[in-house]
Structure formats: C-alpha cells, structure tokens
Design an enzyme around this catalytic site. Structure first.
Site, PDB file in Angstrom:
ATOM      1  N   ASP A 132      -3.452 -14.429 -45.590  1.00 22.04           N
ATOM      2  CA  ASP A 132      -4.593 -13.990 -44.796  1.00 22.04           C
ATOM      3  C   ASP A 132      -4.218 -12.712 -44.050  1.00 22.04           C
ATOM      4  OD1 ASP A 132      -7.230 -14.266 -43.970  1.00 22.04           O
ATOM      5  OD2 ASP A 132      -6.683 -15.321 -42.144  1.00 22.04           O
ATOM      6  N   TYR A 134      -5.632  -9.223 -41.579  1.00 17.27           N
ATOM      7  CA  TYR A 134      -6.256  -9.015 -40.265  1.00 17.27           C
ATOM      8  C   TYR A 134      -6.778  -7.583 -40.222  1.00 17.27           C
ATOM      9  CZ  TYR A 134      -6.457  -9.739 -35.099  1.00 17.27           C
ATOM     10  OH  TYR A 134      -6.842  -9.900 -33.787  1.00 17.27           O
ATOM     11  N   HIS A 139     -13.072  -6.938 -35.046  1.00 11.45           N
ATOM     12  CA  HIS A 139     -12.625  -8.279 -34.663  1.00 11.45           C
ATOM     13  C   HIS A 139     -11.316  -8.187 -33.880  1.00 11.45           C
ATOM     14  CE1 HIS A 139     -11.632 -12.537 -34.872  1.00 11.45           C
ATOM     15  NE2 HIS A 139     -10.459 -12.207 -35.404  1.00 11.45           N
ATOM     16  N   ARG A 148      -5.870  -8.511 -23.681  1.00  9.11           N
ATOM     17  CA  ARG A 148      -5.267  -7.241 -23.230  1.00  9.11           C
ATOM     18  C   ARG A 148      -6.395  -6.219 -23.030  1.00  9.11           C
ATOM     19  NH1 ARG A 148      -2.711  -9.106 -27.582  1.00  9.11           N
ATOM     20  NH2 ARG A 148      -3.859  -7.634 -28.895  1.00  9.11           N
ATOM     21  N   GLU A 204     -14.243 -18.244 -39.328  1.00  9.32           N
ATOM     22  CA  GLU A 204     -13.947 -16.824 -39.496  1.00  9.32           C
ATOM     23  C   GLU A 204     -14.608 -16.334 -40.777  1.00  9.32           C
ATOM     24  OE1 GLU A 204      -9.846 -16.102 -37.033  1.00  9.32           O
ATOM     25  OE2 GLU A 204      -9.683 -16.264 -39.215  1.00  9.32           O
ATOM     26  N   GLU A 206     -14.918 -14.067 -43.716  1.00  8.27           N
ATOM     27  CA  GLU A 206     -14.011 -13.204 -44.463  1.00  8.27           C
ATOM     28  C   GLU A 206     -14.463 -13.069 -45.910  1.00  8.27           C
ATOM     29  OE1 GLU A 206      -9.846 -13.975 -44.054  1.00  8.27           O
ATOM     30  OE2 GLU A 206     -10.092 -15.140 -42.204  1.00  8.27           O
ATOM     31  N   ASP A 238     -11.879 -19.073 -42.927  1.00  8.19           N
ATOM     32  CA  ASP A 238     -10.594 -19.571 -42.449  1.00  8.19           C
ATOM     33  C   ASP A 238     -10.835 -20.314 -41.137  1.00  8.19           C
ATOM     34  OD1 ASP A 238      -7.846 -19.934 -42.552  1.00  8.19           O
ATOM     35  OD2 ASP A 238      -7.431 -18.146 -41.381  1.00  8.19           O
ATOM     36  N   ARG A 242      -8.997 -22.777 -32.067  1.00  9.60           N
ATOM     37  CA  ARG A 242      -8.590 -21.726 -31.138  1.00  9.60           C
ATOM     38  C   ARG A 242      -7.689 -22.241 -30.018  1.00  9.60           C
ATOM     39  NH1 ARG A 242      -9.405 -17.336 -34.216  1.00  9.60           N
ATOM     40  NH2 ARG A 242     -11.602 -17.044 -34.775  1.00  9.60           N
ATOM     41  N   GLN A 245      -4.323 -22.690 -31.495  1.00 10.44           N
ATOM     42  CA  GLN A 245      -3.775 -21.371 -31.816  1.00 10.44           C
ATOM     43  C   GLN A 245      -3.220 -20.674 -30.577  1.00 10.44           C
ATOM     44  OE1 GLN A 245      -6.652 -18.843 -33.728  1.00 10.44           O
ATOM     45  NE2 GLN A 245      -5.261 -17.129 -33.961  1.00 10.44           N
ATOM     46  N   TYR A 249       0.802 -19.873 -31.216  1.00  9.91           N
ATOM     47  CA  TYR A 249       0.961 -18.677 -32.055  1.00  9.91           C
ATOM     48  C   TYR A 249       2.111 -17.757 -31.630  1.00  9.91           C
ATOM     49  CZ  TYR A 249      -1.036 -15.099 -28.923  1.00  9.91           C
ATOM     50  OH  TYR A 249      -1.254 -14.205 -27.920  1.00  9.91           O
ATOM     51  N   LYS A 258      -4.593 -23.091 -38.295  1.00 12.28           N
ATOM     52  CA  LYS A 258      -5.250 -22.472 -39.443  1.00 12.28           C
ATOM     53  C   LYS A 258      -5.112 -23.268 -40.732  1.00 12.28           C
ATOM     54  CE  LYS A 258      -6.309 -18.313 -37.597  1.00 12.28           C
ATOM     55  NZ  LYS A 258      -7.605 -17.632 -37.682  1.00 12.28           N
ATOM     56  N   THR A 262      -9.194 -24.157 -45.436  1.00 10.39           N
ATOM     57  CA  THR A 262      -9.788 -22.849 -45.709  1.00 10.39           C
ATOM     58  C   THR A 262     -10.812 -23.056 -46.810  1.00 10.39           C
ATOM     59  OG1 THR A 262      -7.756 -21.665 -45.129  1.00 10.39           O
ATOM     60  CG2 THR A 262      -9.368 -20.478 -46.472  1.00 10.39           C
ATOM     61  N   THR A 366     -11.105 -11.718 -40.393  1.00 11.83           N
ATOM     62  CA  THR A 366     -12.477 -11.778 -39.897  1.00 11.83           C
ATOM     63  C   THR A 366     -13.135 -10.401 -39.917  1.00 11.83           C
ATOM     64  OG1 THR A 366     -11.796 -13.593 -38.451  1.00 11.83           O
ATOM     65  CG2 THR A 366     -13.918 -12.568 -37.997  1.00 11.83           C
ATOM     66  N   GLU A 380     -15.726 -14.467 -30.630  1.00 12.50           N
ATOM     67  CA  GLU A 380     -16.309 -13.205 -30.201  1.00 12.50           C
ATOM     68  C   GLU A 380     -17.725 -13.386 -29.664  1.00 12.50           C
ATOM     69  OE1 GLU A 380     -15.243  -9.925 -33.263  1.00 12.50           O
ATOM     70  OE2 GLU A 380     -15.004 -11.863 -34.279  1.00 12.50           O
TER      71      GLU A 380
END
Length: 433
Positions: A132, A134, A139, A148, A204, A206, A238, A242, A245, A249, A258, A262, A366, A380
């Site tokens: 997978d 990114y 996203h 951040r 997600e 994709e 996917d 959350r 995760q 992660y 994850k 899928t 995503t 999101e």
C-alpha cells in the site's frame, strides 16, 4: 502507453444488447475477472459485457482464439494471463471486441455467456504480495495537519513514493463482511492502553494496481517501461482502525490497524480500456523538487494520470430498513489526488531490486481531492471525529458503526469516449467477534 484503436470506437455496438449504453461494462471496457456458478465452486476467468459474463475458459476450448492463450485462460486465476504481458493483452482485447460486436460470431459465442446476476465473483488472481502506497497528497496533507498543523508533510513525501508492505492473505473481493477488529487502544487522556473492539473504524478510497509482467530479483524496472508491467486496475478499500493505528504505528507504521481486511472490486479494468481516459499528472506546486532521474519521464507526466471519477456512499442499517437511498460521502477525480503516478509507484517499488510478480497488488493510498467534497476517508471528513456528518433520518457519523454499508464507485467519463466503469466495492460492518 496504450493506444486508441478500433476497440474504443464510440460507434461500436455489441450484439449483447445490455452492453449498449451500460454504465460500467459496454463493449469499450471488457474487464477481466474470475467467477463461479453453482456448487462446488468451479472458478473460471470471464469478461464482463453488459449484464453478462463471457466464459473465457469455454471460449479457450473453441477455435475462436489463439492457441497460445488457451492454457492461461483455462486456469482459475489471472496470474498466468497477466504474465503474458501487454502485447497479448491488447491482442485478446481486439479479438474479444470483434467476437462480441460482429454478428457472424454470435451463434458460436452467445451460448458461452452467463448472467452476471447468477454468479459468485472471486478474487481475480492469487495475490502473492500486497503493498500500500501513500501518494494522495491532499490526504497526506489533511491527516498531517491533524498532528502537525505547521508542517503536515514530512520532508520525504515529495522525493519518494511512500509505501508499506500489507497483508495479502486478508485481501478479499467486494462483499466480504467487515468484522470490526479488536486491538490495543489508548485514548490521549488514558494512562495506559486497553484491549477491545475498534472505536474509530474507517475506510480508505484507493485504486488498486495489478502487476503483469514481473522482474527478476535484483533487476529494476525503468520508468519508461513501468506501464508495460501494469496488468490492470480495480477499486480498493483499505479498511482502517484509526484508534489502533494511532497507538501502534510508531515507529514501524501500520500493523493490526490495517491487516484485518482489504476489499477490492472483482473486475480488472485493463490499461487498454483506460487509454481514452489518460490525462496529464497534476502539476507540482512551485518550489516542489523535481522527481529524481529514475522517477522522471516526460511521457508519463504528460499522460500517466487517470481521469477516473471516484465516489463513496454510506448506508446505515436504519437507512436500508427505511428504504432511504445511500448518502454520498464524497466525489472526486483520481488524477488530481495523486502526487505520484502508477508508473512511478511501480518503478520505485522495484528500484532496489525487489522482484514484482504477476498478480501482485499495489494500493495507491487514499485519494482525496483538494475540495472537501472529494475527501477519501472519514478521518478527514469528520476532522478526526470533531465534526460528525449528518445522515438522512437524523443519524450522525464520525466513524463507521455496526450495520453500516460502505461502497466505493468509479467511472471514467470524457467527451468523445464511451463511459466505462469499475463496478463497485462494498462491505457491511459487523460486530466484533
């Protein structure tokens, strides 16, 4: 890159009446998949045409196609066929288009058609590996802002296509139940984690990329040749836990959040079918670095994008019981969402000598647009759960609840071309076991 030819002619019609004007599977599409009828399962390769499926195993036992193709098309999965490469894929497409449009073949081909409504669809191939990526810049930016705000994108994002190895064994075809996963959860206010059902289940949106011809261990795939290693595309969800995760992660990335499921759509839309819908990659913002030379190709930048319209709908159990239409969560286009092209993804994956194999599956990551109307995850849409969305009937959602049905859709629409589709990719959330 694949070329426009007679198989894309908007005036070409099929003697399979339901194909003419079909929203997903007109004769200009001809996606490949694996289906079965009856019990025990007898898996066969087929091609979608309108509301029918042409049994390619049965066709392989006639004199209507090239002997060279017969073995690969007689198997229970598409791996061997994917390994034939783009020249044979194009030749088969031209032959199928002729067989399904020219009345002279109807008497021999029509008995080989099966009603799509009466079959069970399966994974199109044995998926030996799943990776997978990114590459959705909007996203990545949206999610990064939640953690951040002043520096949402990490420094490597604009230099390297970011990816991680997923779990191939839990890839399933559309319709597989989504059993709510369990795992360790640690809310910010908690002193220690606990174990239990996921509280922030997400999807997600994709695209999936199937590898065709592979490369030997130690060899690379040059960017100018990468498109020839792609056998086709599908929709991919996917599913993501959350809360699991967020806790697990760091430092190695996604794991149990994850790998529980899928989902992919059952039909593989070929690069040939997508030829009329190729478009330029979205231009990089001023000041962004140019791709390193091994990822740089002018032709890929000019036509490596995909004008695929994506959509996501949600239907709660209460909505289905009331007969309420599914709620549209998002609509957008793949081309504007991808910072890296499919070819760049494939080239980077093999750039260290990693051997890709026919049937390997790659997710784009995503795909969200810059507009809120095209966001590709509830993380999101609900801003991490802070802004729940309203559903018909008075329900609200920040993340998926038990009984929710989530469906991905994709269609290619462009002036001068016949619209084609990917079908759908769906799953209903079930209570944790």
């Amino acid at each position: 890159m694949t070329m426009i030819d007679e198989t894309h002619d908007p005036a070409r019609l099929s003697w399979v009446d339901s194909a003419n004007g079909h929203a997903d599977f007109p004769i200009q599409n001809l996606p490949l998949g694996v289906f079965s009828t009856g019990f025990p399962e007898d898996k066969r390769i087929g091609v979608a045409i309108g509301d029918k499926i042409l049994d390619l195993r049965a066709l392989a036992h006639t004199d209507l196609i090239d002997e060279h193709w017969r073995l690969a098309l007689s198997l229970e999965g598409l791996n061997a066929w994917f390994g034939h490469g783009p020249a044979d894929a194009t030749a088969l497409r031209k032959r199928l288009s002729a067989l399904l449009s020219d009345d002279q073949y109807r008497a021999k081909v029509e008995p080989l058609l099966v009603d799509a409504a009466k079959v069970t669809m399966h994974l199109p191939c044995h998926i030996g590996d799943y990776t997978d990526f990114y590459v959705g810049i909007h996203h990545a930016t949206n999610v990064g802002k939640q953690f951040r705000p002043d520096n949402p994108l990490l420094p490597n994002f604009k230099y390297v296509p970011i990816g991680y190895h997923g779990r191939a064994s839990s890839v399933r075809v559309s319709g597989e139940p989504v059993v709510r996963p369990k795992g360790q959860r640690k809310p910010p206010e908690a002193d220690a984690p606990d174990y239990g059902p996921c509280r922030r289940l997400d999807y997600e949106l994709e695209l999936g990329i199937f590898i065709g011809k592979g490369n030997a261990l130690g060899d690379t795939i040059p960017i100018g040749e990468a498109a020839d290693h792609i056998a086709g595309y599908c929709l991919l969800n996917d599913w993501s836990a959350r809360d699991l995760q967020a806790w697990e992660y760091q430092p190695l990335g996604p794991f149990l959040a994850k790998n529980f499921l899928t989902s992919i759509s059952p039909w593989v839309v070929t690069p040939d079918a997508l030829a009329p819908f190729r478009t330029a990659m979205a231009p990089r913002p001023d000041g962004d670095p140019a791709p390193l030379p091994y990822l740089s190709d002018d032709a890929d930048q000019a036509s490596g994008g995909l004008a695929v319209q994506l959509a996501v709908t949600l239907s709660s159990k209460a909505m289905r019981e009331a007969g309420t239409a599914p709620h549209m969560l998002s609509e957008g286009e793949a081309a504007s969402a991808m910072y890296w092209s499919a070819a760049q993804i494939v080239t980077h994956h093999a750039s260290n000598g990693c051997n890709l194999q026919p049937g390997d599956l790659i997710g784009t990551g995503t795909l969200s647009t810059a507009e809120r109307s095209g966001l590709g995850s509830l993380l999101e849409i609900s801003t991490g759960g802070k802004t729940p969305i309203a559903l018909p009937g008075g329900e609200t959602r920040s993340f998926l609840e038990d009984g929710d049905e989530l469906t991905l859709w994709a269609r290619c629409v462009r002036d001068g071309a016949v619209t084609i589709g990917f079908g759908s990719c769906s799953g209903v959330v079930q209570t944790a076991r």
